[in-house]
Design a protein around this motif. Structure first.
Motif, PDB file in Angstrom:
ATOM      1  N   GLU A 197       1.005  -1.342  -0.032  1.00 40.72           N
ATOM      2  CA  GLU A 197      -0.080  -0.017  -0.166  1.00 40.72           C
ATOM      3  C   GLU A 197       0.916   1.121  -0.117  1.00 40.72           C
ATOM      4  O   GLU A 197       0.532   2.187  -0.709  1.00 40.72           O
ATOM      5  N   ARG A 198       2.045   1.221   0.925  1.00 38.65           N
ATOM      6  CA  ARG A 198       3.059   2.315   0.885  1.00 38.65           C
ATOM      7  C   ARG A 198       3.449   2.695  -0.512  1.00 38.65           C
ATOM      8  O   ARG A 198       3.783   3.890  -0.879  1.00 38.65           O
ATOM      9  N   ALA A 199       4.049   1.552  -1.122  1.00 36.76           N
ATOM     10  CA  ALA A 199       4.566   1.574  -2.299  1.00 36.76           C
ATOM     11  C   ALA A 199       3.932   2.038  -3.442  1.00 36.76           C
ATOM     12  O   ALA A 199       4.252   2.823  -4.353  1.00 36.76           O
ATOM     13  N   THR A 200       2.639   1.506  -3.679  1.00 35.29           N
ATOM     14  CA  THR A 200       1.818   1.878  -4.842  1.00 35.29           C
ATOM     15  C   THR A 200       0.857   3.062  -4.303  1.00 35.29           C
ATOM     16  O   THR A 200       0.246   3.734  -5.378  1.00 35.29           O
ATOM     17  N   GLY A 201       0.673   3.678  -3.413  1.00 31.84           N
ATOM     18  CA  GLY A 201      -0.357   4.585  -3.010  1.00 31.84           C
ATOM     19  C   GLY A 201      -1.629   4.107  -3.067  1.00 31.84           C
ATOM     20  O   GLY A 201      -2.724   4.989  -3.046  1.00 31.84           O
ATOM     21  N   GLN A 202      -1.998   2.979  -2.959  1.00 24.69           N
ATOM     22  CA  GLN A 202      -3.322   2.312  -3.174  1.00 24.69           C
ATOM     23  C   GLN A 202      -3.464   1.358  -2.324  1.00 24.69           C
ATOM     24  O   GLN A 202      -2.722   0.551  -1.981  1.00 24.69           O
ATOM     25  N   THR A 203      -4.817   1.363  -1.579  1.00 22.93           N
ATOM     26  CA  THR A 203      -5.186   0.558  -0.472  1.00 22.93           C
ATOM     27  C   THR A 203      -5.508  -0.797  -1.083  1.00 22.93           C
ATOM     28  O   THR A 203      -5.828  -0.722  -2.054  1.00 22.93           O
ATOM     29  N   ASN A 204      -5.506  -1.944  -0.336  1.00 18.52           N
ATOM     30  CA  ASN A 204      -5.873  -3.034  -0.930  1.00 18.52           C
ATOM     31  C   ASN A 204      -7.361  -3.299  -1.295  1.00 18.52           C
ATOM     32  O   ASN A 204      -7.721  -3.827  -2.172  1.00 18.52           O
TER      33      ASN A 204
END
Length: 265
Positions: A197-204
């Protein structure tokens, strides 16, 4: 995400470094602080190097804790850094064992709850919190662990919890390994989820939402009757974090129930 393995360093050098603060009256030649010789007094210690490596990995990811990255952060030459830690393999073991030692696990003679299951809960809580503080730990395989004081403290604690349950010595060790395997693996997956989530900026949850067309267009209820039954019975949690929390709690409770049952047989 890429994975690294602990336990890849040279055994003699790794052990000396891991146990550098736990040996009494070690000969000066054995101390791994810095190679002896003429010159200025060392401005760093191995502890400084390890602490900085952990901080870099916490803030920027495991790749940032390279020998070059550490040297830059510590304002020393890379070759100077090698006089404290022989290579990145030994450094990784030192970092992993240091964070393992952060867990507040009661040692011999220290107060702890009377109930053995509550004592296991301490291990569970401390281990999950450790992985959340150091998400990069989920990228390190510890199949061959750093055999340092942090790792041994965790093993000693769980064995001491289970030792008085009336199990055989083999069963006691097996039960402790089962708890370690379950808690550490689950905590690692939880940390990896946060790292993604931190690396992609998107929550699961957002990732799954983008794939909602799966259910409308591709999902065949006849080929997935069990999943369909659970869906209609409202058996799925509303978020991935809730799903993890519920499944983690269920799994740990059933594992401890099984150990309890073995105790009575």
């Amino acid at each position: 995400m890429s994975e690294r393995r602990s336990g890849e360093g040279q055994p003699d050098k790794t052990l000396a470094l891991l146990w550098r603060n736990h040996r009494a009256a070690a000969p000066a030649a054995d101390l791994p602080e810095r190679r002896r010789g003429a010159g200025r007094r060392p401005s760093l210690t191995v502890d400084d190097v390890v602490r900085t490596g952990i901080q870099l990995a916490d803030d920027q990811g495991l790749a940032a804790a390279s020998m070059g990255g550490l040297a830059k952060e510590l304002s020393v030459g890379t070759m100077t850094l090698y006089t404290y830690v022989p290579s990145k393999d030994e450094l990784l073991d030192l970092m992993v064992d240091q964070v393992l030692a952060e867990r507040a696990l009661p040692g011999p003679g220290e107060p702890r709850p009377d109930d053995w299951r509550e004592q296991v809960e301490i291990y569970s809580r401390e281990t999950r919190a450790m992985f959340q503080r150091h998400l990069w730990l989920s990228q390190v395989s510890t199949i061959r662990p750093p055999v340092g004081p942090g790792m041994l403290a965790g093993r000693e604690y769980l064995l001491s919890v289970l030792l008085d349950l009336g199990l055989s010595a083999r069963e006691t060790n097996t039960a402790a390994l089962a708890i370690t395997t379950y808690v550490d693996s689950a905590a690692g997956l939880e940390a990896e989820s946060q790292l993604v989530e931190r690396a992609t900026g998107q929550t699961n949850d957002a990732w799954w939402y983008e794939r909602n067309d799966l259910w409308e267009t591709y999902f065949d209820v006849d080929r997935h009757p069990a999943m369909t039954t659970i869906w209609h019975a409202n058996g799925y949690q509303s978020s991935t974090r809730e799903a993890f929390a519920d499944s983690y709690r269920y799994g740990l409770d059933r594992l401890l129930d099984g150990i309890e049952a073995s105790r009575r047989t």
